[in-house]
Design an enzyme around this catalytic site. Structure first.
Site, PDB file in Angstrom:
ATOM      1  N   GLY A  16       1.123  -1.030  -0.267  1.00  0.00           N
ATOM      2  CA  GLY A  16      -0.200   0.096   0.109  1.00  0.00           C
ATOM      3  C   GLY A  16       0.794   1.136  -0.313  1.00  0.00           C
ATOM      4  N   GLY A  17       1.770   1.358   0.533  1.00  0.00           N
ATOM      5  CA  GLY A  17       2.684   2.546   0.968  1.00  0.00           C
ATOM      6  C   GLY A  17       3.677   3.021  -0.559  1.00  0.00           C
ATOM      7  N   ALA A  34      -1.835   7.503 -18.354  1.00  0.00           N
ATOM      8  CA  ALA A  34      -2.835   7.120 -18.354  1.00  0.00           C
ATOM      9  C   ALA A  34      -3.906   8.098 -18.886  1.00  0.00           C
ATOM     10  CB  ALA A  34      -3.534   7.593 -16.667  1.00  0.00           C
ATOM     11  N   LYS A 206      -2.396 -19.414  -6.843  1.00  0.00           N
ATOM     12  CA  LYS A 206      -2.051 -18.257  -8.037  1.00  0.00           C
ATOM     13  C   LYS A 206      -1.863 -19.508  -9.151  1.00  0.00           C
ATOM     14  CE  LYS A 206       1.625 -16.229  -5.730  1.00  0.00           C
ATOM     15  NZ  LYS A 206       3.256 -16.000  -5.354  1.00  0.00           N
TER      16      LYS A 206
END
Length: 428
Positions: A16-17, A34, A206
């Protein structure tokens, strides 16, 4: 310029960081790629006071993680983990609220992927999960888009960096499993409780995702045959090397008229195969298409940078409006395929026994192989260990797996065996 894509972020751990750092450091480049800015507007985590090395004061803080689904955002990113609980609640609420969802949560997708894909399609919203398999390696996009014109015959690979670090370290230094595991934990490559990694569960999560994408089948984690590397010995590594192989934990998936075959298992990989040269905490995935041939995806399978990179790549796709069905075809078009019987699969095997050092033991093992229809290519006996046992290693000729299973069953309970045998498949 178009309006910014607003992101709510659940989970402010390593990844997240990392997502915040990627968006900050590469802001201008990401905006150009983007076609509009991508901005985190709200965050949630368990500990509001923890120093995470990034400035969180600019974001709205939401104490109840599931309430991020109602934040003033276009997309929610979930980096909490866990197959159920808060992560699944957030996924369901986000899609029900008509917002896009990005996750790195392979366990949740393996167990609930079909449900979430249907919810995303009903809402007309993206469900993206590039970071869920193989970290920063674009294998999801490669299978879903790059190889979309191909019938995939087989997908397989090294899907867990912790296990690959351990086996390649054992291989390079001749050390035993327990010692190398302890080092992996000290270095942060393995968790304090490493069971999900070393017992093959993480790789199986996975593999079930890859199999769904490759074969157009509904995710079927419950059908994956799973074993790990917990019982691997330095002697197995040495025997493999003497025979021209390297040991790797490999997940394999194939689909045919008999059903879907999925297995995570230690394999002997020939020295001339690309997977034999994948070392350290690296992942690699091979897909075999009928027109494109063999594709190899290799790189860092975990960590802040690679995983955060994959998350942001999904956000860039969403900002561009580029998304389709999560599993490459509509959820209702995914086939429900029963599990294929592994007993009829043909291949060669490596079998290792720790046996009592006494007359007649080899004859007992050979008789069990003969009676089960297993043809022995080679048999090697090594000297006595400190516990009075000797190691016997057998390589079989190609034959049905049910015969090997039958031979091991015949030996079950034998007073000659000291511990469970080790069965490794030879990658063909």
């Amino acid at each position: 310029m178009a309006q910014a894509l607003r992101v709510a972020l659940a989970g402010l751990g390593t990844v997240g960081g990392g997502v915040i750092r990627v968006l900050d450091e590469n802001r201008e480049l990401i905006t150009r790629r983007a076609g509009r800015p991508i901005e985190v507007v709200a965050v949630s985590a368990r500990d509001r006071a923890k120093n995470r090395g990034v400035d969180l004061s600019r974001f709205a803080w939401v104490d109840d993680t599931a309430s991020l689904a109602e934040a003033e955002a276009d997309v929610v990113v979930e980096l909490i983990g866990g197959s159920d609980g808060p992560a699944l609640a957030l996924a369901r609420r986000t899609l029900a609220a008509g917002k896009g969802f990005v996750t790195a949560n392979k366990a949740m997708l393996a167990h609930h992927g079909l449900e979430l894909a249907r919810a995303a399609e009903a809402a007309g919203q993206p469900l993206k999960f590039e970071a869920a398999v193989a970290g920063g390696i674009p294998v999801i996009k490669g299978l879903r888009e790059g190889a979309a014109a191909n019938a995939i015959a087989r997908v397989y690979g090294i899907l867990n960096g912790t296990c690959n670090f351990i086996v390649s370290k054992m291989e390079a230094e001749g050390r035993d499993f327990a010692e190398v595991l302890a080092e992996a934990q000290a270095l942060g490559f393995a968790e304090a409780d490493p069971s999900f990694d070393i017992d093959g569960v993480d790789a199986a999560h996975k593999l079930s995702i890859l199999a769904s994408l490759a074969f157009g089948t509904a995710p079927a984690f419950g059908d994956v045959a799973i074993s790990g590397i917990r019982h691997l010995l330095a002697a197995d590594i040495a025997e493999a090397a003497a025979l021209g192989y390297r040991v790797r934990l490999v997940g394999v998936a194939e689909a045919d008229a008999h059903g879907l075959f999925q297995r995570v298992h230690a394999h002997l990989v020939p020295n001339d195969h690309p997977l034999a040269h994948v070392t350290g905490a690296t992942n690699a995935v091979v897909a075999e298409g009928n027109f494109v041939g063999r594709l190899l995806f290799q790189g860092a399978g975990a960590g802040e940078g690679p995983t955060a990179s994959a998350v942001v790549a999904d956000l860039i796709d969403i900002a561009r409006g580029e998304f389709g069905p999560p599993y490459a075809m509509p959820a209702d078009a995914l086939a429900t395929s029963g599990a294929a019987d592994s007993g009829e699969r043909r291949g060669r095997a490596y079998l290792r026994f720790a046996v009592a050092d006494r007359v007649g033991v080899l004859a007992e093992i050979a008789a069990a192989m003969r009676d089960a229809g297993v043809s022995i290519e080679s048999l090697i006996q090594r000297g006595a260990n400190g516990d009075g046992s000797v190691l016997v290693a057998i390589v079989t000729h190609e034959g049905p797996e049910r015969c090997v299973a039958a031979a091991l069953e015949r030996l079950r309970g034998s007073q000659s065996l000291m511990g469970e045998p080790m069965w490794m498949h030879i990658l063909g």
